[in-house]
Scaffold this active site. Structure first.
Site, PDB file in Angstrom:
ATOM      1  N   GLU A 196     -37.692 -49.588 -26.392  1.00  0.00           N
ATOM      2  CA  GLU A 196     -38.196 -49.946 -25.060  1.00  0.00           C
ATOM      3  C   GLU A 196     -39.616 -49.425 -25.007  1.00  0.00           C
ATOM      4  OE1 GLU A 196     -39.628 -50.369 -21.850  1.00  0.00           O
ATOM      5  OE2 GLU A 196     -38.573 -48.568 -21.202  1.00  0.00           O
ATOM      6  N   CYS A 215     -44.250 -47.988 -17.801  1.00  0.00           N
ATOM      7  CA  CYS A 215     -44.401 -49.203 -18.607  1.00  0.00           C
ATOM      8  C   CYS A 215     -44.421 -50.461 -17.760  1.00  0.00           C
ATOM      9  CB  CYS A 215     -43.288 -49.288 -19.647  1.00  0.00           C
ATOM     10  SG  CYS A 215     -41.613 -49.397 -18.956  1.00  0.00           S
TER      11      CYS A 215
END
Length: 480
Positions: free
Chosen positions: A252, A286
């Site tokens: 991720e 993110c």
């Protein structure tokens, strides 16, 4: 009784109980003040080797425990975390620079991950198959084995538990390596929660450490899977190493996410969401909006409103002040953000708001005149910066949004949900929101990205079983 007892655990790692590591110790520093908050143990390659071997020994017994008993440990862990919310919130604020609202949200979301994981042992985990020989033929999901989890500093508790909790619930052992900058909220808290919940010794190991420890964990022949959350550059290295060893890897990674504002959008709402998407947690997530792609017809009004949000934001110490933004995590991150801003301005971008800092306190910044050649467009900034790109129409907006190697999340602001849904079909991202900010996540959705943002939807209650278990085909004699 406090959850995190650094008088007892300071300078130690959690591996067969709290013990002194061979890797020594490091100081945890409060970004807002420079004050040393704690001394924590760090693992070296030898400590990682010991932890992985011990985890592999403990894993079969944990797997063999009845599913309701494993589920009960996860439920108790959730209760422990909820009971000690205020304590963990303090550590998140002081250690990671989180504002209070973000810290409280993170603890609640981490508890959700534990509650959701507690349901996993109770799901059906196999299929009865037809068999030409008349045998009992079963496909069943079994644990991967020993899972190495490498978690980041920005959302340290949640992004650790998002992998640790389901991996444990499904019968795996786990070795967690949190970032040493947030070793307490992202490591000690996790260990203490499961220790208090009665997790059998040896099933979970928590060792903060740097690149050496991370590489040792990835390369170790005893880790059957690596779950990594962090930068795309490091993720590529981990993927190459783990792939070469034929072990499962969950990545991720970063994002350079687009917030698209169409000509029929509610500009006030869009600008509010745009400010939230770029400035939340100082832009250090993110999912932050790294590119505001605005149709020309509404661009002036959008930029004016976005600049007002940036100018009105209060930046300061989130532990002692009521602020909207806290500090960046360290000087290296501050200097990186400032470099991207300065280089972009030198290349033709216009500074409309912010662009200054006091120590690690970086003002929310708005850049206009941004083009695809500029660093503020190309790079994941990971700071409170909102680059604005003006386009002629929605077709150009889509083309510019897709002009990146990243593919995590996009948001579309429009007066028509139907128009937004149609646009979502054209956006090369793992997540699309219509009339919502880019920053959004929970324990129940398939979260993940494409391209440089990772290798698929690896998280969320609906994906956890396939991620942390593997198929085993079992046949038995018909009369057995």
């Amino acid at each position: 009784m406090t959850l995190i007892d650094l008088a007892r655990t300071g300078g130690k790692v959690y591996s067969g109980g709290w013990r002194e590591p061979a890797g020594g110790s490091t100081k945890v520093v409060e970004p807002a003040t420079g004050v040393v908050l704690a001394e924590v143990g760090v693992g070296d390659a030898g400590d990682i080797d010991d932890a992985v071997r011990a985890a592999a020994r403990a894993q079969p017994g944990w797997q063999a425990l009845p599913a309701p008993d494993r589920a009960a440990v996860l439920r108790r862990a959730a209760l422990v975390l909820v009971e000690h919310t205020s304590e963990v919130v303090e550590w998140l604020i002081r250690e990671s620079g989180s504002v209070r609202g973000k810290a409280e949200y993170e603890v609640a979301s981490a508890a959700d991950e534990l509650w959701a994981a507690a349901t996993l042992p109770m799901y059906p985990h196999g299929e009865l198959l037809p068999d030409p020989a008349g045998r009992r033929s079963v496909a069943r999901r079994v644990p991967v084995g020993t899972v190495g989890v490498i978690s980041p500093w920005n959302v340290p508790l949640l992004l650790a538990l998002r992998a640790v909790a389901p991996a444990l619930a499904l019968g795996n052992a786990v070795v967690l390596k949190p970032d040493p900058r947030t070793a307490v909220s992202g490591g000690h808290a996790v260990a203490a929660v499961f220790d208090r919940a009665g997790l059998p010794e040896g099933v979970l190991h928590v060792l903060a450490g740097g690149p050496e420890a991370g590489e040792a964990l990835v390369r170790h022949s005893g880790t059957d899977m690596i779950a990594f959350t962090g930068s795309s550059a490091v993720g590529r290295q981990i993927g190459a190493t783990a792939g070469g060893a034929l072990k499962r890897v969950s990545l991720e990674l970063g994002g350079n996410n687009a917030l698209l504002v169409l000509d029929d959008a509610d500009v006030v709402a869009a600008a509010s969401a745009g400010a939230w998407s770029s400035f939340f947690h100082q832009g250090q997530v993110c999912m932050s909006a790294g590119r505001h792609i605005v149709v020309e017809a509404v661009a002036d009004r959008y930029v004016d409103a976005l600049c007002r949000h940036a100018a009105q934001a209060v930046v300061g110490d989130p532990w002692t002040e009521q602020v909207g933004l806290g500090p960046l995590i360290d000087l290296a991150q501050r200097d990186r953000v400032d470099r991207i801003v300065r280089e972009s301005i030198a290349a033709g971008a216009m500074l409309r708001e912010g662009g200054s800092h006091d120590g690690l306190m970086y003002r929310p910044t708005v850049l206009t005149g941004v083009t695809p050649e500029l660093p503020a467009f190309r790079e994941e900034i990971f700071g409170p910066v909102a680059p604005v790109i003006v386009v002629a129409d929605e077709d150009e907006a889509v083309r510019i949004a897709n002009l990146t190697e990243y593919g995590l999340v996009a948001s579309v602001y429009t007066g028509s949900a139907t128009r937004g849904a149609a646009l979502a079909d054209r956006l090369a991202t793992g997540i699309v929101h219509v009339n919502d900010p880019t920053v959004d996540d929970n324990a129940y959705v398939p979260f993940g990205g494409r391209g440089a943002s990772g290798n698929g939807h690896r998280h969320g209650i609906g994906r956890n079983t396939e991620e942390f278990t593997q198929w085993q085909w079992l046949t038995l004699p018909a009369a057995g």
